[in-house]
Write a protein that holds these residues in place. Structure first.
Motif, PDB file in Angstrom:
ATOM      1  N   SER A  53      24.090  24.363  39.708  1.00  0.00           N
ATOM      2  CA  SER A  53      25.509  24.239  40.024  1.00  0.00           C
ATOM      3  C   SER A  53      26.316  23.860  38.778  1.00  0.00           C
ATOM      4  N   GLY A  54      25.784  22.973  37.939  1.00  0.00           N
ATOM      5  CA  GLY A  54      26.461  22.601  36.701  1.00  0.00           C
ATOM      6  C   GLY A  54      26.601  23.776  35.762  1.00  0.00           C
ATOM      7  N   LEU A  55      25.554  24.600  35.662  1.00  0.00           N
ATOM      8  CA  LEU A  55      25.627  25.807  34.834  1.00  0.00           C
ATOM      9  C   LEU A  55      26.632  26.797  35.409  1.00  0.00           C
ATOM     10  N   ASP A  56      26.594  26.968  36.733  1.00  0.00           N
ATOM     11  CA  ASP A  56      27.516  27.891  37.384  1.00  0.00           C
ATOM     12  C   ASP A  56      28.973  27.464  37.208  1.00  0.00           C
ATOM     13  N   ASP A  57      29.223  26.141  37.158  1.00  0.00           N
ATOM     14  CA  ASP A  57      30.587  25.642  36.929  1.00  0.00           C
ATOM     15  C   ASP A  57      31.132  26.141  35.597  1.00  0.00           C
ATOM     16  N   LEU A  58      30.285  26.175  34.577  1.00  0.00           N
ATOM     17  CA  LEU A  58      30.727  26.671  33.271  1.00  0.00           C
ATOM     18  C   LEU A  58      31.109  28.145  33.348  1.00  0.00           C
ATOM     19  N   VAL A  59      30.356  28.904  34.122  1.00  0.00           N
ATOM     20  CA  VAL A  59      30.641  30.332  34.269  1.00  0.00           C
ATOM     21  C   VAL A  59      31.916  30.542  35.086  1.00  0.00           C
ATOM     22  N   GLU A  60      32.009  29.853  36.206  1.00  0.00           N
ATOM     23  CA  GLU A  60      33.139  30.040  37.117  1.00  0.00           C
ATOM     24  C   GLU A  60      34.472  29.626  36.499  1.00  0.00           C
ATOM     25  N   THR A  61      34.450  28.641  35.627  1.00  0.00           N
ATOM     26  CA  THR A  61      35.696  28.208  35.000  1.00  0.00           C
ATOM     27  C   THR A  61      36.043  29.062  33.784  1.00  0.00           C
ATOM     28  N   GLY A  62      35.173  30.010  33.455  1.00  0.00           N
ATOM     29  CA  GLY A  62      35.452  30.928  32.360  1.00  0.00           C
ATOM     30  C   GLY A  62      35.170  30.369  30.981  1.00  0.00           C
ATOM     31  N   LYS A  63      34.608  29.181  30.901  1.00  0.00           N
ATOM     32  CA  LYS A  63      34.386  28.549  29.604  1.00  0.00           C
ATOM     33  C   LYS A  63      33.356  29.297  28.752  1.00  0.00           C
ATOM     34  N   VAL A  64      32.431  30.022  29.384  1.00  0.00           N
ATOM     35  CA  VAL A  64      31.394  30.716  28.608  1.00  0.00           C
ATOM     36  C   VAL A  64      31.940  31.941  27.875  1.00  0.00           C
ATOM     37  N   HIS A  65      33.069  32.481  28.322  1.00  0.00           N
ATOM     38  CA  HIS A  65      33.568  33.714  27.720  1.00  0.00           C
ATOM     39  C   HIS A  65      34.092  33.519  26.303  1.00  0.00           C
ATOM     40  N   ASP A  66      34.536  32.317  25.974  1.00  0.00           N
ATOM     41  CA  ASP A  66      35.014  32.031  24.627  1.00  0.00           C
ATOM     42  C   ASP A  66      33.944  31.380  23.753  1.00  0.00           C
ATOM     43  N   ALA A  67      32.814  31.052  24.343  1.00  0.00           N
ATOM     44  CA  ALA A  67      31.775  30.338  23.603  1.00  0.00           C
ATOM     45  C   ALA A  67      31.114  31.245  22.573  1.00  0.00           C
ATOM     46  N   ASP A  68      30.850  30.667  21.410  1.00  0.00           N
ATOM     47  CA  ASP A  68      30.113  31.418  20.395  1.00  0.00           C
ATOM     48  C   ASP A  68      28.731  30.821  20.156  1.00  0.00           C
ATOM     49  N   ALA A  69      28.448  29.680  20.796  1.00  0.00           N
ATOM     50  CA  ALA A  69      27.122  29.066  20.678  1.00  0.00           C
ATOM     51  C   ALA A  69      26.976  28.005  21.764  1.00  0.00           C
ATOM     52  N   TYR A  70      25.744  27.678  22.063  1.00  0.00           N
ATOM     53  CA  TYR A  70      25.475  26.555  22.955  1.00  0.00           C
ATOM     54  C   TYR A  70      24.331  25.732  22.395  1.00  0.00           C
ATOM     55  N   VAL A  71      24.330  24.466  22.784  1.00  0.00           N
ATOM     56  CA  VAL A  71      23.225  23.567  22.489  1.00  0.00           C
ATOM     57  C   VAL A  71      22.907  22.873  23.803  1.00  0.00           C
ATOM     58  N   CYS A  72      21.679  22.964  24.248  1.00  0.00           N
ATOM     59  CA  CYS A  72      21.237  22.260  25.443  1.00  0.00           C
ATOM     60  C   CYS A  72      20.266  21.175  24.999  1.00  0.00           C
ATOM     61  N   VAL A  73      20.546  19.959  25.423  1.00  0.00           N
ATOM     62  CA  VAL A  73      19.715  18.819  25.075  1.00  0.00           C
ATOM     63  C   VAL A  73      19.263  18.162  26.368  1.00  0.00           C
ATOM     64  N   ALA A  74      17.967  17.934  26.475  1.00  0.00           N
ATOM     65  CA  ALA A  74      17.427  17.275  27.662  1.00  0.00           C
ATOM     66  C   ALA A  74      16.212  16.462  27.253  1.00  0.00           C
ATOM     67  N   HIS A  75      16.036  15.331  27.893  1.00  0.00           N
ATOM     68  CA  HIS A  75      14.796  14.601  27.668  1.00  0.00           C
ATOM     69  C   HIS A  75      13.667  15.507  28.127  1.00  0.00           C
ATOM     70  N   ARG A  76      12.620  15.580  27.370  1.00  0.00           N
ATOM     71  CA  ARG A  76      11.528  16.518  27.676  1.00  0.00           C
ATOM     72  C   ARG A  76      10.994  16.303  29.098  1.00  0.00           C
ATOM     73  N   ASN A  77      11.003  15.071  29.593  1.00  0.00           N
ATOM     74  CA  ASN A  77      10.551  14.802  30.965  1.00  0.00           C
ATOM     75  C   ASN A  77      11.463  15.421  32.008  1.00  0.00           C
ATOM     76  N   ASP A  78      12.733  15.657  31.667  1.00  0.00           N
ATOM     77  CA  ASP A  78      13.711  16.188  32.613  1.00  0.00           C
ATOM     78  C   ASP A  78      13.830  17.704  32.544  1.00  0.00           C
ATOM     79  N   LEU A  79      13.080  18.334  31.673  1.00  0.00           N
ATOM     80  CA  LEU A  79      13.205  19.772  31.472  1.00  0.00           C
ATOM     81  C   LEU A  79      12.664  20.570  32.656  1.00  0.00           C
ATOM     82  N   GLY A  80      11.789  19.977  33.455  1.00  0.00           N
ATOM     83  CA  GLY A  80      11.231  20.669  34.614  1.00  0.00           C
ATOM     84  C   GLY A  80      12.296  21.102  35.608  1.00  0.00           C
ATOM     85  N   LEU A  81      13.272  20.245  35.871  1.00  0.00           N
ATOM     86  CA  LEU A  81      14.340  20.609  36.810  1.00  0.00           C
ATOM     87  C   LEU A  81      15.189  21.750  36.272  1.00  0.00           C
ATOM     88  N   LEU A  82      15.440  21.736  34.974  1.00  0.00           N
ATOM     89  CA  LEU A  82      16.191  22.834  34.362  1.00  0.00           C
ATOM     90  C   LEU A  82      15.399  24.132  34.467  1.00  0.00           C
TER      91      LEU A  82
END
Length: 145
Positions: A53-82
């Motif tokens: 849902s958090g990822l979809d919010d970025l798409v639905e608000t149109g924020k991804v269309h102007d993006a030229d890069a992304y950085v995703c940071v997560a504690h390695r223990n939390d990467l399973g949910l992603l």
């Protein structure tokens, strides 16, 4: 548009801020870079559906269309949910490491782990477990025009 070879400095800036926050419960977080600056979206890491849902919010608000890069940071223990939210294979947990997954529209990539002991420098030697996650994030966060 972010030029080639500028993704690593962006990742370093993100980690300078996000790395120390991991001791305070940093959730998986996406940093979208565009010409005007950063958009930061914490992904509620309680269930795969909420992460998606958090990822979809970025798409639905149109924020991804102007993006030229992304950085995703997560504690390695939390990467399973992603991984579950993206339909990707779950990487093995690591209590001490942050997972760092980043890509730019010009094709530069940073993928690996970072630890406080190493000054939050990204070790890219262990990127293979994150390949599916990076591919899925790139498809969502840097859609082709």
């Amino acid at each position: 548009m972010l030029e080639r070879n500028l993704l690593h400095p962006l990742v370093e800036r993100v980690l300078a801020q996000a790395g120390p926050a991991t001791g305070h419960g940093l959730e998986p977080t996406v940093f979208l870079h565009a010409e005007g600056g950063w958009v930061v979206q914490a992904l509620d890491g309680t269930t795969p559906a909420r992460v998606r849902s958090g990822l979809d919010d970025l798409v639905e608000t149109g924020k991804v269309h102007d993006a030229d890069a992304y950085v995703c940071v997560a504690h390695r223990n939390d990467l399973g949910l992603l991984a579950d939210a993206l339909g990707a294979t779950r990487p093995a947990p690591d209590r001490d490491a942050l997972a760092v997954i980043a890509q730019s529209r010009v094709g530069d990539r940073v993928c690996g782990t970072a630890t406080e002991a190493d000054g939050w420098a990204v070790d890219e030697s262990g990127c293979e477990p994150f390949r599916e996650i990076r591919e899925q994030l790139t498809a969502i966060l840097l859609p082709r025009a």
